[in-house]
Scaffold this active site. Structure first.
Site, mmCIF file in Angstrom:
data_model
loop_
_atom_site.group_PDB
_atom_site.id
_atom_site.type_symbol
_atom_site.label_atom_id
_atom_site.label_comp_id
_atom_site.label_asym_id
_atom_site.label_seq_id
_atom_site.Cartn_x
_atom_site.Cartn_y
_atom_site.Cartn_z
ATOM 1 N N ASP A 263 20.869 -7.556 -10.396
ATOM 2 C CA ASP A 263 19.441 -7.592 -10.083
ATOM 3 C C ASP A 263 19.257 -7.157 -8.632
ATOM 4 O OD1 ASP A 263 16.749 -8.058 -10.333
ATOM 5 O OD2 ASP A 263 16.955 -10.130 -11.004
ATOM 6 N N ASP A 264 18.077 -6.629 -8.309
ATOM 7 C CA ASP A 264 17.889 -6.197 -6.928
ATOM 8 C C ASP A 264 17.540 -7.346 -5.999
ATOM 9 O OD1 ASP A 264 14.741 -6.216 -6.591
ATOM 10 O OD2 ASP A 264 15.268 -5.510 -8.583
ATOM 11 N N SER B 199 14.554 -1.710 -11.367
ATOM 12 C CA SER B 199 15.031 -1.651 -9.991
ATOM 13 C C SER B 199 16.526 -1.950 -9.865
ATOM 14 C CB SER B 199 14.209 -2.591 -9.114
ATOM 15 O OG SER B 199 14.041 -3.818 -9.778
ATOM 16 N N CYS C 187 13.356 -10.642 6.429
ATOM 17 C CA CYS C 187 13.231 -11.488 5.235
ATOM 18 C C CYS C 187 14.571 -12.120 4.856
ATOM 19 C CB CYS C 187 12.620 -10.708 4.062
ATOM 20 S SG CYS C 187 13.476 -9.200 3.617
ATOM 21 N N CYS D 144 0.780 -1.223 0.000
ATOM 22 C CA CYS D 144 0.000 0.000 0.000
ATOM 23 C C CYS D 144 0.817 1.281 0.000
ATOM 24 C CB CYS D 144 -0.895 0.057 1.243
ATOM 25 S SG CYS D 144 -2.000 -1.316 1.401
ATOM 26 N N TYR E 296 14.411 -2.219 -2.991
ATOM 27 C CA TYR E 296 13.523 -2.451 -4.122
ATOM 28 C C TYR E 296 12.298 -1.556 -4.198
ATOM 29 C CZ TYR E 296 9.987 -4.708 -6.993
ATOM 30 O OH TYR E 296 9.008 -4.947 -7.908
ATOM 31 N N CYS F 51 7.778 -12.016 4.870
ATOM 32 C CA CYS F 51 7.623 -10.760 5.596
ATOM 33 C C CYS F 51 6.238 -10.741 6.231
ATOM 34 C CB CYS F 51 7.763 -9.573 4.633
ATOM 35 S SG CYS F 51 7.371 -7.980 5.408
ATOM 36 N N ASN G 199 -1.146 1.508 5.521
ATOM 37 C CA ASN G 199 -0.078 0.753 4.863
ATOM 38 C C ASN G 199 0.633 -0.055 5.930
ATOM 39 O OD1 ASN G 199 3.215 1.683 3.627
ATOM 40 N ND2 ASN G 199 2.091 -0.205 3.267
ATOM 41 N N GLY G 200 0.728 -1.353 5.727
ATOM 42 C CA GLY G 200 1.401 -2.192 6.713
ATOM 43 C C GLY G 200 0.653 -3.484 6.922
ATOM 44 N N CYS H 56 12.174 -0.869 7.484
ATOM 45 C CA CYS H 56 12.260 -1.910 6.451
ATOM 46 C C CYS H 56 13.377 -1.559 5.468
ATOM 47 C CB CYS H 56 10.933 -1.994 5.699
ATOM 48 S SG CYS H 56 11.020 -3.047 4.233
ATOM 49 N N CYS I 126 14.774 -3.473 9.927
ATOM 50 C CA CYS I 126 14.159 -4.794 9.936
ATOM 51 C C CYS I 126 14.740 -5.536 8.750
ATOM 52 C CB CYS I 126 12.636 -4.698 9.780
ATOM 53 S SG CYS I 126 11.880 -6.341 9.605
ATOM 54 N N GLY J 159 1.189 0.215 -5.123
ATOM 55 C CA GLY J 159 -0.053 -0.561 -5.153
ATOM 56 C C GLY J 159 -0.834 -0.213 -6.390
#
Lengths: 486, 486, 486, 486
Positions: free
Chosen positions: D367-368, D305, D458, D21, D264, D404, D123-124, D258, D455, D47
């Site tokens: 690549d990212d 990206s 991931c 979002c 990305y 995540c 968002n979250g 994050c 954070c 989004g």
């Protein structure tokens, strides 16, 4: 639920014969395109697959045209309508008569040629279009539509010293068949009706301008004053120097007004040749009651085209009129059709029966025509299931036994029930207790206030204008391209 | 042409009172959603602004719902309909009664709560919704729609030990007013009708399953068999263990069937409490002719709702019936409205007059109701211009003087012509030669075959269920959010 | 909020010059239309206002065509694509070069004529179309589009004894200017490129069939193998008897490959005449760095067309490359444009600047071309506001001073900044610290691996094919009709 | 052609992880909704499945909301945008994380409750939403969406004496996980960011009003001035009495920004915690080049990206940067997907390779991230076929091994390539010559200018906030209804 793959979105098909077109024109009004829009709205019953309006923009000095698939109300919005400027407009609604709907053939057709810019909207069917087309192709013409109307413009474009009017008259002298058409030029509006007068066309007045329409009902909506019908074989030209009338006919000519306009096609609030359509239908119903009386409890019309004939039958017979078939007014142009789930779905989705009104009754069903018989047959089943004791079918015209070559899209003869069966067998096939078709003479009599010179080819096979069945095949073969439309 | 800026695309507004909703449900049929689609199709006249279907997918174990603005045929396509799997479905059509159309309020409402997943479709109006809502908000509930129906689900969700049925019954005991509703759970379908029985609701059978519908006409389309009306105060629960019936009423209760369903709303092919609607209307027309006879030449109905009453009037009076107003069947949901170009446009675009049928005649016009009077007035002008010698208005119900609080959207009292003027002044205002309203007693008599326990509040001001006018204002104030929809 | 009336929905206008068309064809593959769809997808950058595909259905023996306004992905869906059957297809994407978008001019054009059914898709501009059109109209031809491409089909349709190939060759000998076109007949596919070779056209192989495309990038997507460029003046005919090549040129002929394809139009992953477009651009950037070195901190490309030239500049100058303008990838074809609320909106909505990357830096901005200068000017303001210490503009081609008559839609000369101002004045106008345009010689050098025979008329005014400016006006005057499209 | 039945219209699926979002809000500007529209436009990358705007109309005293499926430019038009009046607005763009797109879950969510009218955009991801929901349902709440955001409003609605601010703070104290959200009331705008600060949220000024946005790039477009990031654990309330800041945290708290926003998600022109995203990516590329140098000819980014990381790698290694993958800018949201006709279609349709740039080269692909590996693998095949001598993959973050729980939609662990395979096996699987992932330390170092409190769950599986995997399943189970959307 298992909606099978073939349960696709079907168009609402009318099992009835289909008129191919309606035309409308305005000259000399600042809201020409807007009036044309409302005119087409009133003529919508004459064609529901495409609509278009062309006008001449006097500031930008070019023609503007907008055409689309669907109903007038779907094709146009304020934006597109506003873009059609000027004081002269012509419009058209049509059925596509090929298998698929095609924007290619939507009218008005607009072209640029040696005679200048021209836009044409045509109602009717030109029976020698195929041979003219072959001839023109041999001279170098290219055809971008599969419509027979395109040949008129090609003929006008041929290199001659004539002015537009002259080339219009000469082009129309070469084509045979049915045409009621309107032409837009940079200088004015022209209109023409074939010498037989197959399809209606009438002239009206609005403020200081003129309007031309397939039917008078369009005049009522826009407060235009009906002046007169355009005569068979008459060409009208309206421009800065006023209205002038010309004749296509060298000699006197047999007339052949389509009687099916009274029976089925035209709107009941239109007048054709001075005779109101609803009145003609009531008179047909009365004649029918005289010819085929039967002892029964109620007279039930097949809506909406059978309403007035049923009223006439009821009045003549003194048997009560009961509109027991109820039409669903919210049926869309498309709906999701179940293949097997609902029996007789396409009959039921449009008309539902008031079962309580039918139960235990002897019913006279008045219909305007029976073409293939499939719907009529389902309707009898329907009535029997609702408890009708007897079902008597009365049809307000003679049996349809022949195709029309002048602008009406009947199914091919093998699918015409009356072409295949005698009335008594039709009665059996439909499961009715009796059947009665209006006689030829009674039909003519019911309309005699207007004329007696009718085209009745679809009943009699007596075609006023010859046509070459082989060339006709050629047309179909040459209908060799197709614009798909989603 | 000068399409002014304000000549925007208008919705086709119906000047008539509007029913708010229709509901439909299927239990135990593999094509549940598809049958619901056709059921809603037949109930389309009860609400044309949004449509929705919910079903329970037994494989994915979740509810699926699809809702949209517009007609049933516009909202659904094969793709969306196919996505609604399972053997149980409920559906809804509605009018939005707020100023703007809003998807927020489209039904079925689907929620997850302590009782599990629930979907509700509701026809009617809950008069104590505002106070219940305030109470629930004070307890912590949040409202995501402005529909009164949402309170039923909130009440069911309250923390109790009841099962779904128990909570449904208890919720319905708390709400006052009109409700004919269907509820979908993971295990079955429930249906309920308020103790007064304001709105109709009936039960049918299809193969091994059940169907529930606002009107019987929906059964005919899908070949379902009508079993019986759901009783006022009855709750039905259908599940694996069959159909069970419960009662909301502790004591015997006054009934108050909405008589306006017979007069105007219901389809003529529906039966309510065993009485066919078209028959009731014919009887109203007969009573009207007895009460207000007049020497005239033709009886002209205002289509389509006045058709049967006009027939009854014609039969009783022996004055010929003539459908002189012709409806344009191709009128779209939206059209481009001219502001000034065409006088009385919104009247003419829907109905055109057969002028030849009127000229020189003394005309009786039979209408089902006169609400604001603007359309009726334009129609009289229309008739006079066409040459009517006399115009006599006959209305097949008493004067509408009061608003409805049970599910019908009348304009506010100040706009109700009969609330402001006496009949003789209405006659003057409309420009008619005479006017006659059906009397209260005659109206009841015409429907007495079904009941005599009717709600007639809109005529008499005698409201069967109290409502708090202050709370009503609160509802409007609290209608505080709005989802716009293009 | 006060969205003023004029704040209407605007198309995303590209201020850059616009290529008019891309063409694609498939012969001998069962998925011909589907492959054409993907081919057009890859050629979408060559025209984004309309798209169309025609194919020959060998079962129904007719041509099928589908055309629409918008992107390839918007025009076609599985339904319309499935309807285009057969093993031969041609397709087209185009910009409309008239003020309004118009479906009338969408290609392929499909006609029926003395040579049979033909469909044509054309990229380029025929400079003597107006005089040919006048001549053909005088012979009786009617024109239904305002596209110059239509004359090719009219010329082919003239009554001669030639077969299709012969008439195609003869028609193309009569037209002057730029054409890379594909023709579909009932028997095969033809393709032709004008003797100057203005626009690219190349030939590939896929399984046992052939493909033809404006650019090689379309071959990559569908795994077709590039065979060779179609030569200037070459006509190719592909049918049951294989591929045959013919020549339009009697004598040797000057070539005039459009160099702007390398500079701006073609996709960087395409190869033209064997030279990869991205490589040509990098070489242009290197030459630019040699000609106009400057002491600076970063080289910033104007995306996306300036990317490779900026890389070349960076490599040659050893100044770091920084893509500081970020493109919004989700920008739609249309968006709501604020009139005053947001300054330089149309620049900002497409590209945002990474301000932190610019602050305090001396910036070299590499652009592929400057046409009107309005966007370039806004970009300099942007950079200054972000804190750029110096702004040096480098353009990877010479100043654009003349219009193109061979298929590229530049604004009229008065709007071409370099037509009005000398480079030093352009620099002042743009508010830059310095400006440097690639020289003519360096541009040719950068592309010399492919050719040296380029059309550079837009830089030099040296037009390889004459055109009559008066006739050109005539064309516009004769663009006398217009199909509006909402 | 045989378009098989399953060759249906596919959405363009991004194989990459998806942010869920973006939020935006405006306080105190007469064009609040219009500015929100442009803000969402700039946040579109966060989004793309639904968009919505809510505003408070001070004249009508109600909330207005418009939500729809699709891109911002598709959902809104001038008509709908004009209907959103007032000086306060909030907006939202979102991905649906359930299998199907669903309008039900589009935000802002608008409700009426004991605290008044509220609209929320979030968002979250709230990790204890399921247990709170169960608790609330047990108290009587009904849930109409399957979004975790709905619980915030339910918590606020609970019966307490708190004002809106108090209930907002208390609600946010109860929820665990990631939230950056904006709230619209009748009196003002509030905004909050969870104590860990997972998702970005920043504050800006425009004229006399305030703006709040997920990313700073939205400020640039509308000429708003960036003031500061909203702090982790901070709640801001803006009303008539100005802006006030409150804190959610009783004690000091670990932060957990994050880091994948830098890697990305965020747009390269946004700054997060003062660090520009493109700069962070360049630094990641440099670190990668230090860790995994290799002798090669060109550095090729995976657009878009990977662009900046590839640049950083190129600068550090002094190996030339070549954007050899060319993105098709005209790829629509939907296209017709061939099932078998074109190999690796979904890779090729988006990116085409400049084969000439690759032939005979040793290639470093930057690549990212690599998630499933399917696209990366197809890309290696692509490079080999184009003639790459060596293919070295470099990834600008550590291997993704864990899901995540804070707002990013990774595939389930079994589909995460790095969860299943060690890097050397990944290299083999992809068919590359070598692979190098950025180390954890180097990634942190590259971003250390902003923070070191990230954070990185991931990559490491070290989750800052606990979550109950069983409850998580429950959420999915309870995602029990679904609004289909065509």
């Amino acid at each position: 639920m298992n909606l099978s793959a073939d349960k696709i979105l079907h168009k609402v098909k009318n099992a009835r014969p289909r008129e191919e077109c309606g035309v409308f024109a305005v000259y000399g009004h600042t809201n020409a395109a807007e009036l044309t829009y409302y005119g087409l709205y009133a003529l919508q019953h004459r064609g529901q697959e495409s609509a278009g309006i062309a006008s001449f923009n006097p500031l930008k000095l070019h023609f503007e045209v907008f055409r689309g698939m669907g109903l007038v109300s779907q094709v146009f919005d304020t934006h597109t309508l506003s873009s059609l400027q000027g004081t002269m407009s012509i419009g058209h609604v049509r059925y596509s008569t090929t298998g698929s709907s095609t924007l290619l053939n939507a009218q008005p057709i607009v072209v640029s040629c040696s005679k200048g810019d021209l836009a044409l909207a045509h109602n009717g069917n030109i029976v020698n279009a195929a041979s003219i087309r072959r001839e023109l192709e041999n001279k170098g013409s290219i055809f971008q539509t599969t419509s027979d109307s395109e040949v008129i413009l090609h003929l006008m474009a041929q290199p001659t010293k004539e002015d537009i009017l002259g080339s219009f008259i000469n082009a129309l002298k070469k084509v045979k068949g049915a045409f009621s058409c309107v032409l837009l030029t940079r200088k004015g509006i022209m209109a023409a009706r074939d010498p037989f007068g197959f399809r209606p066309l009438c002239l009206g007045k609005i403020e200081n301008g003129y309007v031309i329409s397939s039917e008078t009902c369009a005049f009522d909506l826009i407060h235009a004053e009906y002046l007169r019908d355009i005569e068979p074989g008459e060409i009208i030209s309206i421009g800065e120097d006023g209205l002038h009338s010309y004749s296509l006919n060298e000699a006197e000519h047999r007339k052949a007004f389509c009687i099916f306009e009274y029976v089925y096609f035209a709107r009941p609030d239109s007048n054709i040749s001075g005779l109101n359509v609803s009145k003609a239908r009531i008179q047909m119903g009365r004649e029918l009651a005289k010819l085929y009386p039967v002892d029964a409890d109620i007279v039930v019309p097949v809506p909406d085209s059978g309403n007035y004939a049923a009223l006439g039958y009821s009045e003549q017979s003194a048997i009560p009129y009961y509109p027991a078939f109820v039409r669903n007014h919210y049926i869309g142009r498309t709906f999701i059709q179940p293949t097997q789930l609902i029996r007789d779905f396409s009959v039921r989705i449009k008309l539902n029966l008031i079962q309580q009104a039918i139960k235990g009754k002897r019913v006279i069903v008045v219909d305007d025509s029976i073409v293939r018989g499939t719907t009529a047959r389902a309707r009898v089943v329907n009535l029997r299931e609702a408890g009708a004791k007897e079902v008597h079918i009365r049809v307000s015209c003679p049996p349809h036994r022949f195709p029309c070559h002048y602008g009406i899209d009947f199914p091919n003869p093998k699918s015409l029930l009356a072409n295949q069966l005698a009335p008594e067998d039709i009665c059996k096939y439909l499961g009715a207790d009796s059947i009665g078709y209006l006689s030829y003479e009674a039909m003519i009599k019911a309309c005699s206030e207007a004329h007696t010179d009718f085209c009745t080819a679809c009943f009699t096979g007596n075609y006023p204008v010859d046509f070459d069945p082989n060339l006709d095949k050629l047309i179909l073969e040459r209908r060799s391209f197709l614009e798909n439309f989603s």
